[in-house]
Write an enzyme that holds these catalytic residues in place. Structure first.
Site, PDB file in Angstrom:
ATOM      1  N   ASP A   1       0.796  -1.084   0.049  1.00 55.67           N
ATOM      2  CA  ASP A   1      -0.155   0.081   0.140  1.00 55.67           C
ATOM      3  C   ASP A   1       0.897   1.254   0.088  1.00 55.67           C
ATOM      4  O   ASP A   1       2.000   1.464   0.716  1.00 55.67           O
ATOM      5  CB  ASP A   1      -0.996  -0.011   1.253  1.00 55.67           C
ATOM      6  CG  ASP A   1      -2.093   1.017   1.178  1.00 55.67           C
ATOM      7  OD1 ASP A   1      -3.358   0.444   1.051  1.00 55.67           O
ATOM      8  OD2 ASP A   1      -1.775   2.239   0.865  1.00 55.67           O
ATOM      9  N   ILE A   2       0.292   2.266  -0.906  1.00 54.12           N
ATOM     10  CA  ILE A   2       1.309   3.543  -0.973  1.00 54.12           C
ATOM     11  C   ILE A   2       1.297   4.230   0.209  1.00 54.12           C
ATOM     12  O   ILE A   2       2.218   4.979   0.516  1.00 54.12           O
ATOM     13  CB  ILE A   2       0.853   4.242  -2.103  1.00 54.12           C
ATOM     14  CG1 ILE A   2       1.844   5.263  -2.635  1.00 54.12           C
ATOM     15  CG2 ILE A   2      -0.316   4.896  -1.811  1.00 54.12           C
ATOM     16  CD1 ILE A   2       1.615   5.956  -3.932  1.00 54.12           C
TER      17      ILE A   2
ATOM     18  N   HIS B   1     -10.039  -5.470  -3.277  1.00 58.69           N
ATOM     19  CA  HIS B   1      -8.646  -5.708  -2.907  1.00 58.69           C
ATOM     20  C   HIS B   1      -8.773  -5.975  -1.200  1.00 58.69           C
ATOM     21  O   HIS B   1      -9.591  -5.488  -0.474  1.00 58.69           O
ATOM     22  CB  HIS B   1      -7.822  -4.584  -3.134  1.00 58.69           C
ATOM     23  CG  HIS B   1      -8.249  -3.485  -2.519  1.00 58.69           C
ATOM     24  ND1 HIS B   1      -9.296  -2.578  -3.081  1.00 58.69           N
ATOM     25  CD2 HIS B   1      -8.159  -2.521  -1.553  1.00 58.69           C
ATOM     26  CE1 HIS B   1      -9.511  -1.301  -2.775  1.00 58.69           C
ATOM     27  NE2 HIS B   1      -8.837  -1.413  -1.523  1.00 58.69           N
TER      28      HIS B   1
ATOM     29  N   HIS C   1      -6.813  -5.713   2.448  1.00 56.30           N
ATOM     30  CA  HIS C   1      -5.596  -5.018   2.976  1.00 56.30           C
ATOM     31  C   HIS C   1      -5.117  -6.221   3.896  1.00 56.30           C
ATOM     32  O   HIS C   1      -5.986  -6.701   4.649  1.00 56.30           O
ATOM     33  CB  HIS C   1      -6.272  -3.824   3.911  1.00 56.30           C
ATOM     34  CG  HIS C   1      -6.772  -2.799   3.170  1.00 56.30           C
ATOM     35  ND1 HIS C   1      -6.098  -1.824   2.964  1.00 56.30           N
ATOM     36  CD2 HIS C   1      -8.059  -2.563   2.554  1.00 56.30           C
ATOM     37  CE1 HIS C   1      -6.689  -0.595   2.000  1.00 56.30           C
ATOM     38  NE2 HIS C   1      -8.014  -1.312   2.003  1.00 56.30           N
TER      39      HIS C   1
HETATM   40  P1  5GP Z   1      -9.992   1.200   0.061  1.00 52.54           P
HETATM   41  O1  5GP Z   1     -10.110   2.638   0.879  1.00 52.54           O
HETATM   42  O2  5GP Z   1     -10.523   1.203  -1.177  1.00 52.54           O
HETATM   43  O3  5GP Z   1     -10.014   0.005   0.791  1.00 52.54           O
HETATM   44  O4  5GP Z   1      -8.347   1.254   0.190  1.00 52.54           O
HETATM   45  C1  5GP Z   1      -7.564   1.775  -1.182  1.00 52.54           C
HETATM   46  C2  5GP Z   1      -6.053   1.732  -0.663  1.00 52.54           C
HETATM   47  O5  5GP Z   1      -5.123   1.723  -2.141  1.00 52.54           O
HETATM   48  C3  5GP Z   1      -5.772   2.697   0.298  1.00 52.54           C
HETATM   49  O6  5GP Z   1      -4.976   2.202   1.549  1.00 52.54           O
HETATM   50  C4  5GP Z   1      -4.680   3.359  -0.463  1.00 52.54           C
HETATM   51  O7  5GP Z   1      -3.462   4.119   0.123  1.00 52.54           O
HETATM   52  C5  5GP Z   1      -4.376   2.623  -1.521  1.00 52.54           C
HETATM   53  N1  5GP Z   1      -3.851   3.215  -2.863  1.00 52.54           N
HETATM   54  C6  5GP Z   1      -4.429   4.117  -3.269  1.00 52.54           C
HETATM   55  N2  5GP Z   1      -3.659   4.248  -4.643  1.00 52.54           N
HETATM   56  C7  5GP Z   1      -2.792   3.717  -4.398  1.00 52.54           C
HETATM   57  C8  5GP Z   1      -1.533   3.779  -5.548  1.00 52.54           C
HETATM   58  O8  5GP Z   1      -1.399   4.298  -6.505  1.00 52.54           O
HETATM   59  N3  5GP Z   1      -0.604   2.703  -5.240  1.00 52.54           N
HETATM   60  C9  5GP Z   1      -0.645   1.875  -4.129  1.00 52.54           C
HETATM   61  N4  5GP Z   1       0.368   0.860  -3.921  1.00 52.54           N
HETATM   62  N5  5GP Z   1      -1.524   1.672  -3.281  1.00 52.54           N
HETATM   63  C10 5GP Z   1      -2.750   3.126  -3.314  1.00 52.54           C
END
Ligand code: 5GP
Length: 138
Positions: free
Chosen positions: A29-30, A98, A100
């Site tokens: 995760d970034i 996805h 986590h």
């Molecule tokens: P969600 O809120 O959709 O469950 O989580 C999305 C996750 O994707 C977040 O933890 C965010 O930091 C990660 N994320 C968003 N854009 C990028 C990216 O460009 N690269 C990576 N490696 N992670 C990302």
């Protein structure tokens, strides 16, 4: 338009990849909640778990277990949070399914889920390569 994860998988934008299989990719995760925070992502671009193709879905548990095991061995964590936000009302921001996986340590607040960053690109690369190697060895 392709999701940010599909673009990372395609190599259009950078991503710290720890796993690539026929059906699955895992990246760091970034904005990691903790170092080692990994996202397990199907190559199939669907937003929601019920839309995932059957053979891919059938493999998901095994990859979650392998990444969990790798994170425990690499970070020496006490626990792993595994979270799937299956839709926007659950907090999903990237509409590409996805999971986590976040290393957790005794004393961490179990509900803390605030993203941070790696101290340096080198630190991120060390984590990436260590997790990738641990997964290779399983
Ligand atoms: P969600 O809120 O959709 O469950 O989580 C999305 C996750 O994707 C977040 O933890 C965010 O930091 C990660 N994320 C968003 N854009 C990028 C990216 O460009 N690269 C990576 N490696 N992670 C990302």
């Amino acid at each position: 338009m392709a999701s940010i994860f599909t673009r990372i998988i395609a190599g259009e934008i950078p991503g710290a990849c720890v796993l690539q299989t026929e059906r699955w990719v895992a990246i760091l995760d970034i904005n990691p909640v903790a170092p080692g925070h990994t996202l397990l992502i199907p190559r199939q671009e669907v937003a929601l778990l019920p839309d995932l193709e059957g053979a891919t879905l059938a493999e998901s548990g095994a990859w979650l277990a392998r990444i969990d095991r790798a994170l425990r061995s690499i970070t020496d964590c006490d626990a792993v949070s595994i979270l799937l936000r299956d839709g926007p009302a659950a907090g999903q921001e990237v509409p590409h399914l996805h999971w986590h996986l976040v290393p957790r340590f005794n004393g961490d607040h179990p509900h803390h889920f605030v993203g941070g960053s790696y101290a340096s690109d080198d630190q991120q690369e060390q984590m990436r390569s260590a997790i990738a190697a641990a997964l290779d060895q399983q």
